[in-house]
Write an enzyme that holds these catalytic residues in place. Structure first.
Site, PDB file in Angstrom:
ATOM      1  N   ASP A   1       6.651  -4.185  -7.649  1.00 38.35           N
ATOM      2  CA  ASP A   1       6.311  -4.783  -6.358  1.00 38.35           C
ATOM      3  C   ASP A   1       5.735  -3.706  -5.435  1.00 38.35           C
ATOM      4  OD1 ASP A   1       6.092  -6.260  -4.058  1.00 38.35           O
ATOM      5  OD2 ASP A   1       8.202  -6.863  -3.976  1.00 38.35           O
TER       6      ASP A   1
ATOM      7  N   HIS B   1       4.644  -4.545  -2.460  1.00 37.88           N
ATOM      8  CA  HIS B   1       5.203  -4.963  -1.170  1.00 37.88           C
ATOM      9  C   HIS B   1       4.217  -4.867  -0.009  1.00 37.88           C
ATOM     10  CE1 HIS B   1       8.882  -5.609   1.404  1.00 37.88           C
ATOM     11  NE2 HIS B   1       9.263  -6.208   0.283  1.00 37.88           N
TER      12      HIS B   1
ATOM     13  N   GLU C   1       2.872  -6.791  -8.098  1.00 38.68           N
ATOM     14  CA  GLU C   1       3.013  -7.796  -7.037  1.00 38.68           C
ATOM     15  C   GLU C   1       2.514  -7.275  -5.690  1.00 38.68           C
ATOM     16  OE1 GLU C   1       6.772 -10.025  -4.794  1.00 38.68           O
ATOM     17  OE2 GLU C   1       6.943  -9.379  -6.895  1.00 38.68           O
TER      18      GLU C   1
ATOM     19  N   GLU D   1       3.885 -14.593  -1.856  1.00 41.20           N
ATOM     20  CA  GLU D   1       5.093 -14.862  -1.091  1.00 41.20           C
ATOM     21  C   GLU D   1       4.803 -15.035   0.393  1.00 41.20           C
ATOM     22  OE1 GLU D   1       7.551 -10.983  -0.136  1.00 41.20           O
ATOM     23  OE2 GLU D   1       6.716 -10.824  -2.150  1.00 41.20           O
TER      24      GLU D   1
ATOM     25  N   ASP E   1       6.823 -19.343  -2.228  1.00 39.33           N
ATOM     26  CA  ASP E   1       8.257 -19.355  -1.928  1.00 39.33           C
ATOM     27  C   ASP E   1       8.646 -20.760  -1.497  1.00 39.33           C
ATOM     28  OD1 ASP E   1      10.752 -19.101  -0.386  1.00 39.33           O
ATOM     29  OD2 ASP E   1      10.458 -16.943  -0.604  1.00 39.33           O
TER      30      ASP E   1
ATOM     31  N   HIS F   1       8.749 -17.054  -5.710  1.00 38.85           N
ATOM     32  CA  HIS F   1       9.413 -15.998  -4.947  1.00 38.85           C
ATOM     33  C   HIS F   1      10.735 -16.545  -4.426  1.00 38.85           C
ATOM     34  CE1 HIS F   1       9.916 -13.649  -1.091  1.00 38.85           C
ATOM     35  NE2 HIS F   1       9.650 -12.661  -1.915  1.00 38.85           N
TER      36      HIS F   1
END
Length: 381
Positions: free
Chosen positions: A183, A185, A209, A235, A257, A284
């Site tokens: 990830d 992020h 990700e 996400e 999500d 997510h």
């Protein structure tokens, strides 16, 4: 049957739950929350409740249309998350009334178990190999880790080496028959992401990700074009129109999500849209029990499902965990890293209402950390 009452509960560690009750006593649960903005979403839920109270709970699609469109200003994470939780609760009610799981109402199951991954580190993981070994011992066949902590706009060679060292430690502990995802992020610039992923490619991550921020989705195609590593995002995208540019850019994995992207109703449509682009779904879910339950309903009926995130034991869960708010925690028992297809009506769980009511308001609202670069400027967390 009419919707009689809608309540919300802010519970540890950072979740918001909503309870929708009908005039004949049927109750459905949802999880409408933006991490760090629970109180804001709570207000939005009660504003939307004005559109629902007194109406037939079984008219789920009509309610979704009203909640998302009966205002001149639409969309965004707060409104989409408020809608998501209420939508989850309405599907829960419908399933309980009809005596079937939600995924049966969505076309029926296409799989009997849902592969999941475990989390193996915080923002500065130092014991990756040990954490991965624990997950493997628990039966998981896949893990996910953050690539780094704070990242400069253009990383030094040493910073990139640290990212690769962590990933290499995970691969060594997993062997060639298991998977790890990395990830980013949203902490990386496009240029930094392209350069770093190049060094990760020989380790064969399941996916990378959120290599760029959601507001830079128009650049994610440049990342896709620069690597053979599957690229994932989603996400912080909240609707079909939000995810479309990422799909067109060639991502491999989409991560909507269930508590942010309009709930069961919209995520099922997002999944169908992704299928037309040959893109896999990895919902997510670093949140609580209702969000995970809703995610599993989608995972069971979506042909292009890949893997499910879940937050049981994750480092964010301080003061409470997913299983603490369930009457029967065994519904989320893992076997070989998989969760069994839920068979109980609605979302497939029974929320421990006494525990939820006791926990409501017991801790201050959670806030995400604020990071800064060495020069004092803002850094992405």
């Amino acid at each position: 049957m009419k919707i009689a009452r809608i309540e919300t509960f802010a519970v540890p560690p950072r979740w918001l739950l909503c309870r929708v009750e009908t005039d004949d006593g049927v109750v459905g649960w949802g999880e409408p929350v933006v991490e760090g903005r629970a109180s804001t979403v709570r207000t939005a839920v009660h504003e939307l409740a004005e559109l629902l109270v007194g109406r037939d709970p079984m008219r789920i699609e009509d309610h979704w249309q009203l909640m998302t469109k009966a205002s001149f200003y639409r969309g965004g994470p707060v409104l989409s998350s408020a809608v998501a939780g209420l939508d989850q609760a309405l599907w829960d009610i419908a399933g309980r009334v009809l005596g079937v799981p939600v995924h049966v109402m969505l076309g029926g199951p296409v799989r009997e178990r849902v592969r999941s991954y475990g989390w193996v580190g915080g923002d500065e993981p130092t014991q990756i190999a040990e954490a991965v070994a624990e997950r493997v011992e628990a039966g998981f066949t896949a893990v996910k880790m953050n690539a780094s902590g704070r990242m400069d706009p253009i990383a030094t060679p040493r910073d990139i080496d640290r990212v690769v060292e962590r990933a290499a430690a995970a691969r060594a502990a997993l062997g060639p028959d298991r998977d790890f995802a990395v990830d980013f992020h949203g902490r990386f610039t496009t240029a930094n992401a392209r350069r770093t992923i190049e060094h990760l490619a020989p380790l064969h991550p399941l996916f990378v990700e959120e290599p760029v921020l959601p507001e830079h989705t128009h650049r994610i195609g440049d990342v896709v074009a620069a690597t053979t590593v599957p690229i994932a995002t989603g996400e912080r995208l909240f609707s079909r129109s939000d995810v479309l540019p990422a799909l067109q850019a060639g991502i491999a994995v989409l991560q909507p999500d269930l508590s942010h992207a309009g709930g069961v109703s919209e995520v099922r449509r997002i999944a169908a849209l992704a299928e037309t682009f040959d893109v896999l779904l990895a919902p997510h879910c670093p949140l609580g029990p209702v969000s995970l339950a809703a995610s599993l309903q989608i995972a069971c009926c979506v042909p292009n499902f890949l893997i499910q995130e879940q937050s049981i034991g994750i480092h964010y869960n301080r003061g409470a965990d997913v299983l603490d708010y369930l009457v029967d925690p065994e519904v989320f028992a893992f076997t070989d890293g998989c969760l069994a297809r839920p068979t109980a009506p609605g979302l497939g769980i029974t929320v421990d209402e006494r525990a939820v009511r006791a926990a409501d308001g017991s801790v201050p609202d959670w806030r995400g950390p604020v990071w800064r670069h060495p020069d004092g400027s803002f850094a992405e967390w």
